[in-house]
Enzyme design. Structure first.
Site, short mmCIF file in Angstrom:
data_model
loop_
_atom_site.label_atom_id
_atom_site.label_comp_id
_atom_site.label_asym_id
_atom_site.label_seq_id
_atom_site.Cartn_x
_atom_site.Cartn_y
_atom_site.Cartn_z
N GLU A 41 2.51 -25.99 34.58
CA GLU A 41 2.11 -26.79 33.42
C GLU A 41 3.31 -27.58 32.91
OE1 GLU A 41 0.40 -24.51 30.15
OE2 GLU A 41 0.96 -26.08 28.73
N ARG A 45 6.22 -33.15 26.42
CA ARG A 45 7.15 -33.08 25.30
C ARG A 45 8.37 -33.95 25.52
NH1 ARG A 45 7.94 -27.23 22.67
NH2 ARG A 45 5.82 -26.42 22.85
N LYS A 128 -6.70 -21.17 26.17
CA LYS A 128 -5.30 -20.77 25.99
C LYS A 128 -5.21 -20.14 24.60
CE LYS A 128 -0.76 -22.99 25.43
NZ LYS A 128 0.09 -24.03 26.03
O1 ELE Z 1 3.74 -27.51 24.42
C1 ELE Z 1 2.62 -26.99 24.31
O2 ELE Z 1 1.58 -27.61 24.43
C2 ELE Z 1 2.47 -25.59 24.02
O3 ELE Z 1 1.37 -25.16 23.93
C3 ELE Z 1 3.61 -24.74 23.82
C4 ELE Z 1 3.99 -23.86 24.97
O4 ELE Z 1 2.90 -23.40 25.68
C5 ELE Z 1 4.77 -22.74 24.43
O5 ELE Z 1 5.84 -23.28 23.70
C6 ELE Z 1 5.30 -21.82 25.45
O6 ELE Z 1 5.73 -20.72 24.74
P1 ELE Z 1 7.04 -19.91 25.07
O7 ELE Z 1 6.82 -19.27 26.40
O8 ELE Z 1 7.18 -18.95 23.95
O9 ELE Z 1 8.16 -20.93 25.09
#
Ligand code: ELE
Length: 205
Positions: A41, A45, A128
């Site tokens: 994925e 960003r 999700k």
């Molecule tokens: O950017 C997006 O659309 C999201 O939904 C955020 C990510 O899925 C999370 O930031 C992952 O979480 P961590 O594994 O805690 O870093």
């Protein structure tokens, strides 16, 4: 089995990727696939995310999707870049309907019962659970999943290799997502492959 359900069963962990340098795209994807994680994925960003998707999609065995898809414009740009599936942090009717119209596997984010009900009304039952740990963790998902027997989830947010087995043990959990596979900075492909292999060794049940 729906398209998104098939993707969720390909591997127990979906790496969530934030890639800042296009030159890192191929080595990261190759290391993850070599370690046994095929579903990737790429979050929208960073300004180069669409190019990263296109680059990673060339890696044999990789199933590359777009994350952080917030609206129809993001959805269309991701599909054009070659995304094979779409992930969003939350669910809007407009985005859900657009994903159905484009016939692209879609994993919408949910964090409460109202979100799930709206998703079910639109025709989705794969979600999700985001942000998983901050939204109440395992207890919250167990309670949320109980009234929605057909729904299955990919918890993401705050999960790492240590926490992963507990989440994967839940019957309503198909796979989990997380960013821990790829530490920030210049990719260390040996380290990424090792982390991927550890994650791929986590099995459902
Ligand atoms: O950017 C997006 O659309 C999201 O939904 C955020 C990510 O899925 C999370 O930031 C992952 O979480 P961590 O594994 O805690 O870093």
């Amino acid at each position: 089995m729906s398209g998104i359900d098939r993707i969720m069963t390909l591997s127990p962990v979906i790496p969530v990727l934030v890639v800042h340098d296009l030159a890192h795209a191929r080595p990261i994807a190759e290391a993850l696939v070599a370690g046994g994680l095929r579903v990737l994925e790429v979050t929208l960003r960073t300004p180069i995310a669409l190019d990263v998707i296109a680059e990673m999609a060339k890696v044999e065995g990789a199933v590359v999707g777009a994350g952080t898809v917030l609206n129809e414009a993001d959805l269309d740009a991701s599909i054009k870049a070659g995304a094979g599936f779409i992930v969003s942090p939350g669910l809007t009717d407009a985005l859900g309907k657009a994903a159905i119209a484009r016939n692209i596997p879609f994993l919408p984010g949910i964090a409460n019962a109202g979100d799930i009900m709206r998703g079910l009304e639109l025709g989705f039952n794969r979600f999700k659970f985001f942000p998983a740990e901050a939204s109440g963790g395992i207890k919250a998902l167990q309670a949320l999943a109980a009234p929605f027997g057909a729904a299955r989830f990919c918890p993401t947010g705050g999960i790492d290799q240590m926490r992963a087995p507990e989440w994967l043990a839940l019957p309503a959990v198909r796979c989990i997502g997380g960013s821990w596979l790829v530490p920030p900075g210049t990719p260390d492909v040996i380290e990424i492959r090792n982390r991927a292999a550890d994650a791929a060794a986590l099995r459902k049940h």
